[in-house]
Design a protein around this motif. Structure first.
Motif, PDB file in Angstrom:
ATOM      1  N   PHE A   1       0.851  -1.192   0.000  1.00 56.73           N
ATOM      2  CA  PHE A   1       0.000   0.000   0.000  1.00 56.73           C
ATOM      3  C   PHE A   1       0.888   1.243   0.000  1.00 56.73           C
ATOM      4  O   PHE A   1       0.861   2.046   0.930  1.00 56.73           O
TER       5      PHE A   1
ATOM      6  N   GLY B   1       2.329   4.816  -0.273  1.00 55.44           N
ATOM      7  CA  GLY B   1       1.709   6.126  -0.255  1.00 55.44           C
ATOM      8  C   GLY B   1       0.296   6.129   0.272  1.00 55.44           C
ATOM      9  O   GLY B   1      -0.381   7.157   0.218  1.00 55.44           O
ATOM     10  N   ASP B   2      -0.177   4.976   0.746  1.00 56.25           N
ATOM     11  CA  ASP B   2      -1.540   4.839   1.265  1.00 56.25           C
ATOM     12  C   ASP B   2      -2.594   5.267   0.249  1.00 56.25           C
ATOM     13  O   ASP B   2      -3.659   5.788   0.613  1.00 56.25           O
ATOM     14  N   LYS B   3      -2.309   5.013  -1.030  1.00 54.75           N
ATOM     15  CA  LYS B   3      -3.277   5.324  -2.087  1.00 54.75           C
ATOM     16  C   LYS B   3      -3.517   4.121  -3.000  1.00 54.75           C
ATOM     17  O   LYS B   3      -4.652   3.751  -3.265  1.00 54.75           O
ATOM     18  N   TRP B   4      -2.436   3.507  -3.488  1.00 58.29           N
ATOM     19  CA  TRP B   4      -2.533   2.370  -4.384  1.00 58.29           C
ATOM     20  C   TRP B   4      -2.248   1.085  -3.622  1.00 58.29           C
ATOM     21  O   TRP B   4      -1.310   1.019  -2.833  1.00 58.29           O
TER      22      TRP B   4
ATOM     23  N   PHE C   1      -7.518   1.622  -5.452  1.00 58.29           N
ATOM     24  CA  PHE C   1      -7.032   3.005  -5.405  1.00 58.29           C
ATOM     25  C   PHE C   1      -7.960   3.820  -4.534  1.00 58.29           C
ATOM     26  O   PHE C   1      -9.180   3.824  -4.738  1.00 58.29           O
ATOM     27  N   GLN C   2      -7.387   4.503  -3.548  1.00 57.67           N
ATOM     28  CA  GLN C   2      -8.143   5.368  -2.651  1.00 57.67           C
ATOM     29  C   GLN C   2      -7.418   6.713  -2.551  1.00 57.67           C
ATOM     30  O   GLN C   2      -6.412   6.828  -1.857  1.00 57.67           O
ATOM     31  N   PRO C   3      -7.911   7.722  -3.251  1.00 62.26           N
ATOM     32  CA  PRO C   3      -7.194   9.001  -3.272  1.00 62.26           C
ATOM     33  C   PRO C   3      -7.120   9.678  -1.917  1.00 62.26           C
ATOM     34  O   PRO C   3      -6.150  10.383  -1.621  1.00 62.26           O
ATOM     35  N   ASN C   4      -8.148   9.473  -1.088  1.00 64.33           N
ATOM     36  CA  ASN C   4      -8.162  10.070   0.246  1.00 64.33           C
ATOM     37  C   ASN C   4      -8.533   8.995   1.267  1.00 64.33           C
ATOM     38  O   ASN C   4      -9.427   8.187   1.022  1.00 64.33           O
ATOM     39  N   PRO C   5      -7.855   8.972   2.432  1.00 71.31           N
ATOM     40  CA  PRO C   5      -8.161   7.945   3.441  1.00 71.31           C
ATOM     41  C   PRO C   5      -9.627   7.978   3.863  1.00 71.31           C
ATOM     42  O   PRO C   5     -10.231   9.042   4.006  1.00 71.31           O
TER      43      PRO C   5
ATOM     44  N   LEU D   1     -13.446   4.375  -2.845  1.00 68.42           N
ATOM     45  CA  LEU D   1     -12.456   3.354  -3.159  1.00 68.42           C
ATOM     46  C   LEU D   1     -12.799   2.710  -4.490  1.00 68.42           C
ATOM     47  O   LEU D   1     -13.938   2.316  -4.733  1.00 68.42           O
TER      48      LEU D   1
ATOM     49  N   TYR E   1     -16.670   0.430  -7.492  1.00 72.37           N
ATOM     50  CA  TYR E   1     -16.381   1.769  -6.968  1.00 72.37           C
ATOM     51  C   TYR E   1     -17.273   1.989  -5.750  1.00 72.37           C
ATOM     52  O   TYR E   1     -18.494   2.005  -5.866  1.00 72.37           O
TER      53      TYR E   1
END
Length: 363
Positions: free
Chosen positions: A255, A257-260, A286-290, A294, A323
């Motif tokens: 994971f 950068g905690d995004k991909w 992929f999660q652009p923001n915590p 998603l 999504y």
């Protein structure tokens, strides 16, 4: 955030601080429809879950803690065929949304959890859900992630017992990066009659066993940066007519950068009642923001288990994309699309599209 619910959540927080008791309830629903089917072309089901824990040992901050963990559910189908059975209905040798059945009231977890040395060692005893600890990774939840079981436990090659399986499981951190866990549970579990497990565990003595060995970048990222190998073995289930079996599964997820979150997972099984005897899954999320929306995509190749289905069935392939819209802090809606190529139980069909949507409210 849903501000009008703040008093309720403040109440729950207060109860936990005073008594150690935590509780929650959620409701989830799934709808699936297929472009082609020899039988029913739609399936829908709902589920209410009551769950939580009661910390009774170590609430003073000691290194050893103990808690009673519970999860009781009502699973009900809106249609003739539930999502659990929908894959077989359309000719696919696999499961969609396995928890969404028509079992009505049933148990999933009722066990004691004991930890030692600040969670370095953990022991579970009671009625367990093996998918909570066997071949776990960050995208395994049927309530939050993929709908196709090929992207969950064992990539559909592990013959896990039913929920509320009586037994023991435990884990230990060998170092800050390496862990080992394992379990022994009743292979004949029936979550609608969990207490029958005492009879089957002690008298039939047909068990499911597993050992997982894994590496993670740090203990608090065990679900995110994770590489592990799972070995399992299941005894013959005489009354059910299921032969003994064993298998191996492997998983690689990161994971950055905690995004991909890319993943590669697969497994092999020899008999045992699993769905697939060979399987390979790959994809990413992929999660652009915590804690926000998603997106997930996955591909699976699977070879059906010859002892579970007929021999010499063709290999099947599946693609899935979802999504998850996080509409509010406690409300999510997830549209989903799947393409099944060469479904093994429908030899005259080349491909099937499956469209779905899942909704969840958690309180």
């Amino acid at each position: 955030p849903l501000a009008f619910l703040d008093p309720y959540f403040d109440f729950k927080k207060g109860v936990k601080e005073k008594t150690g008791l935590s509780f929650a309830v959620d409701y989830s629903a799934v709808y699936l429809t297929a472009s082609e089917s020899p039988g029913e072309s739609q399936a829908a089901s709902g589920m209410v879950r009551l769950y939580g824990s009661w910390g009774l040992v170590g609430r003073d901050g000691s290194d050893a803690t103990g808690a009673f963990v519970y999860k009781i559910e009502n699973r009900h189908s809106y249609t003739t065929v539930s999502p659990f059975d929908f894959g077989f209905e359309i000719g696919y040798a696999g499961l969609f949304e396995p928890p969404f059945t028509d079992q009505q009231w049933r148990a999933t977890n009722v066990y004691w959890r004991q930890s030692f040395a600040k969670n370095r060692f953990v022991l579970l005893a009671g009625f367990l859900d093996t998918t909570d600890y066997v071949d776990v990774y960050g995208l395994a939840s049927p309530w939050l992630h993929f709908m196709n079981f090929a992207f969950s436990t064992g990539s559909a090659t592990i013959a896990t017992p039913g929920d509320a399986t009586l037994g023991l499981a435990g884990g230990a951190w060998i170092s800050d990066n390496v862990y080992v866990l394992g379990g022994l549970t009743d292979a004949n579990a029936d979550p609608t009659k969990p207490f029958d497990g005492f009879d089957t565990f002690l008298n039939q003595r047909e068990y499911f066993k597993n050992v997982d060995i894994g590496w993670t970048s740090s203990r608090d990222r065990a679900y995110f940066d994770n590489i592990h190998v799972t070995f399992w073995q299941a005894d013959e289930r005489v009354e059910a007519g299921v032969p003994s079996g064993w298998g191996l599964a492997g998983s690689f997820t990161l994971f950055p950068g905690d995004k991909w979150m890319p993943f590669i997972r697969g497994g092999y099984s020899k008999d045992g009642g699993s769905l697939l005897q060979k399987s390979l899954s790959a994809g990413f999320a992929f999660q652009p923001n915590p804690d926000f929306d998603l997106f997930g995509f996955g591909f699976n190749w699977g070879e059906p288990n010859e002892s579970t289905f007929a021999p010499e069935l063709r290999d099947q392939y599946s693609f899935e994309a979802f999504y998850r819209f996080q509409l509010a802090e406690h409300i999510a809606v997830t549209p989903d699309i799947q393409l099944l190529i060469h479904p093994a139980l429908a030899p005259d069909v080349n491909s099937i599209w499956v469209f779905g949507v899942r909704a969840r409210l958690e309180l």
